[in-house]
Design an enzyme around this catalytic site. Structure first.
Site, PDB file in Angstrom:
ATOM      1  N   SER A  94      38.608  37.528  34.566  1.00  9.81           N
ATOM      2  CA  SER A  94      37.145  36.372  34.980  1.00  9.81           C
ATOM      3  C   SER A  94      35.950  37.784  34.236  1.00  9.81           C
ATOM      4  O   SER A  94      35.892  38.537  34.310  1.00  9.81           O
ATOM      5  CB  SER A  94      37.494  36.229  36.370  1.00  9.81           C
ATOM      6  OG  SER A  94      38.258  35.186  36.571  1.00  9.81           O
ATOM      7  N   GLU A 153      31.576  39.748  35.762  1.00 11.48           N
ATOM      8  CA  GLU A 153      32.342  40.771  36.828  1.00 11.48           C
ATOM      9  C   GLU A 153      32.941  42.474  36.168  1.00 11.48           C
ATOM     10  O   GLU A 153      32.563  42.909  37.037  1.00 11.48           O
ATOM     11  CB  GLU A 153      33.692  40.142  36.801  1.00 11.48           C
ATOM     12  CG  GLU A 153      34.075  40.445  38.266  1.00 11.48           C
ATOM     13  CD  GLU A 153      35.618  40.209  38.334  1.00 11.48           C
ATOM     14  OE1 GLU A 153      35.595  38.915  38.841  1.00 11.48           O
ATOM     15  OE2 GLU A 153      36.719  40.750  37.251  1.00 11.48           O
ATOM     16  N   ARG A 168      33.798  40.235  46.245  1.00  8.99           N
ATOM     17  CA  ARG A 168      34.327  41.074  44.573  1.00  8.99           C
ATOM     18  C   ARG A 168      33.242  41.999  44.634  1.00  8.99           C
ATOM     19  O   ARG A 168      32.191  42.691  43.513  1.00  8.99           O
ATOM     20  CB  ARG A 168      34.047  40.011  43.627  1.00  8.99           C
ATOM     21  CG  ARG A 168      35.220  39.532  43.163  1.00  8.99           C
ATOM     22  CD  ARG A 168      36.488  39.182  42.904  1.00  8.99           C
ATOM     23  NE  ARG A 168      36.757  38.503  42.882  1.00  8.99           N
ATOM     24  CZ  ARG A 168      37.743  37.380  44.106  1.00  8.99           C
ATOM     25  NH1 ARG A 168      37.889  37.763  45.112  1.00  8.99           N
ATOM     26  NH2 ARG A 168      38.140  36.071  43.373  1.00  8.99           N
TER      27      ARG A 168
END
Ligand code: FAD
Ligand code: NAP
Length: 340
Positions: A238, A334, A164
């Protein structure tokens, strides 16, 4: 290209947080982007590119020119018997591209079905799901440098993709707008079925020898069953990254929490499931007025009403603190936070 000053961004972020942009423009062709960059330079404003706003938290008004990337187009650059190279414009919808590729018999993207957002944003966090990362299919990323209108072509290595993660979150953060992505897809199915949830989803559908379309359908069913639709319950997917810890830290945690799921990484580190940590701390289904943690998915923070980005970040901080107190693991947000 028209520029709207003091524009609401509430409809341009999937958390539906209210914040204003000093100016907002939609970019439908490359000339619009150059004009937007020139305007931002003249006004002395930073330029913030957005796709569908599915991975951002707006904590205050943005004193910037926000540029909505809406360029369209998929070109076939080379068409071989085994592989096909595509150039996809930044404003294309990610899930529509996945569908289009499947219909054309081009494989590799099926585990990434139903991820919200645009193609241009996908390399920023190297989108991933069910054991597949975008990086594995990227040939090159094309970018426009905001300060001087030069063009960059980055190879997969130049993008420094990680879990990510990419150079667009570090060295090139806020410096470029991604204009197109070159993807190499396969004409032969290359299925990735390691994730237990996906394998189970296929078994439940009585699929014995899955095709890429079976995988695509199974991923869609799984996601619809677990993840809230942002149009109904505003969220950013998320909210925290899954933490990566050392082998020593993982062993110490396993001794204290034997049920804690752990996933070995190729670099020797161990990935923990952030959702499990948050659930263990009792947060799943928590609700305080308009903010909460989704009852089916502890990693998803939901804005049920009109609360602010700052209130959402306070809840995130409280959740992260309780995880740190319980496990000694620091969760990292995130989505990109604007206006902390
Ligand atoms: P935005 O939110 O608009 O932007 C995100 C960041 O990228 C911002 O910093 C922005 O400035 C930058 N950016 C956007 N476009 C460009 C561009 N053209 N050039 C340069 N920078 C740009 N992510 C996953 O990895 N896997 C998942 O399975 C997944 N599931 C999700 C499920 C839900 C319900 C939601 C809401 C989100 C999910 N996400 C997932 C996160 C999100 O969908 C992805 O990160 C997606 O790539 C964001 O696309 P976007 O167009 O909405 O980007
Ligand atoms: P899940 O299947 O409940 O799994 C929970 C976590 O365990 C996931 O985060 C996943 O990590 C990890 N995991 C499970 N099996 C694994 C394996 N075989 N090897 C390595 N790691 C494994 O996950 P979920 O929450 O329903 O999500 C399904 C997939 O969609 C995941 O890949 C997730 O990342 C992705 N997703 C991402 C977002 C986002 O906003 N970023 C939102 C929703 C879903 P990984 O996260 O590393 O895969």
């Amino acid at each position: 290209m028209s520029i709207t000053e003091f524009a609401s961004l509430q409809h341009y972020n999937t958390l539906a947080l209210e914040a204003r942009a000093r100016a907002l423009a939609q970019v439908c062709q490359s000339a619009d982007l150059a004009a937007a960059c020139a305007w931002a330079r003249r006004e002395g404003l930073p330029l913030v590119p957005l796709g569908q706003g599915s991975n951002i938290v707006l904590a205050q008004d943005l004193d910037a020119l926000v540029v909505l990337m809406a360029t369209r187009g998929v070109d076939i650059l080379s068409d071989g018997s085994d592989e096909v190279l595509l150039r996809v414009a930044a404003g294309e919808n990610w899930h529509e591209l996945v569908q289009w590729a499947l219909v054309k018999g081009l494989y590799g993207l099926e585990n990434l079905a139903l991820i919200p957002g645009t193609v241009g944003a996908a390399p920023v966090q190297n989108i991933g799901a069910y054991g597949v990362e975008l990086a594995s299919m990227i040939e090159a990323v094309h970018a426009h440098v905001i300060d001087d209108d030069t063009r960059l072509v980055l190879s997969r290595d130049d993008c420094a993709f990680g879990y990510r993660d990419s150079v667009f979150k570090h060295g090139l953060r806020d410096r470029v707008v991604i204009t197109a992505v070159d993807l190499r897809l396969s004409r032969r199915p290359r299925l990735q079925l390691d994730y237990p949830a996906l394998a189970q989803g296929l078994r439940s559908a009585r699929v014995v020898s899955p095709t890429p379309i079976d995988v695509f359908n199974a991923v869609i069913r799984l996601r619809r069953s677990r993840l809230p639709d942002p149009a109904v319950q505003p969220n950013a997917g998320s909210f925290f990254l899954n933490p990566l810890v050392s082998m020593e830290q993982a062993e110490a945690l396993a001794a204290r929490f034997p049920a804690l799921p752990m996933y070995a990484q190729t670099d020797g580190g161990i990935k923990l499931a952030a959702g499990w940590l948050i659930d263990f701390c009792g947060w799943k289904g928590y609700r305080n007025n308009n903010l909460g943690i989704h009852p089916q998915h502890a990693l998803v923070l939901v804005n049920y009403g009109n609360d602010s980005g700052r209130q959402l970040l306070q809840l995130a901080e409280t959740v992260a603190q309780s995880v740190a107190d319980t496990f000694g693991v620091q969760l990292v947000i995130e989505p990109r936070v604007y206006g902390e």
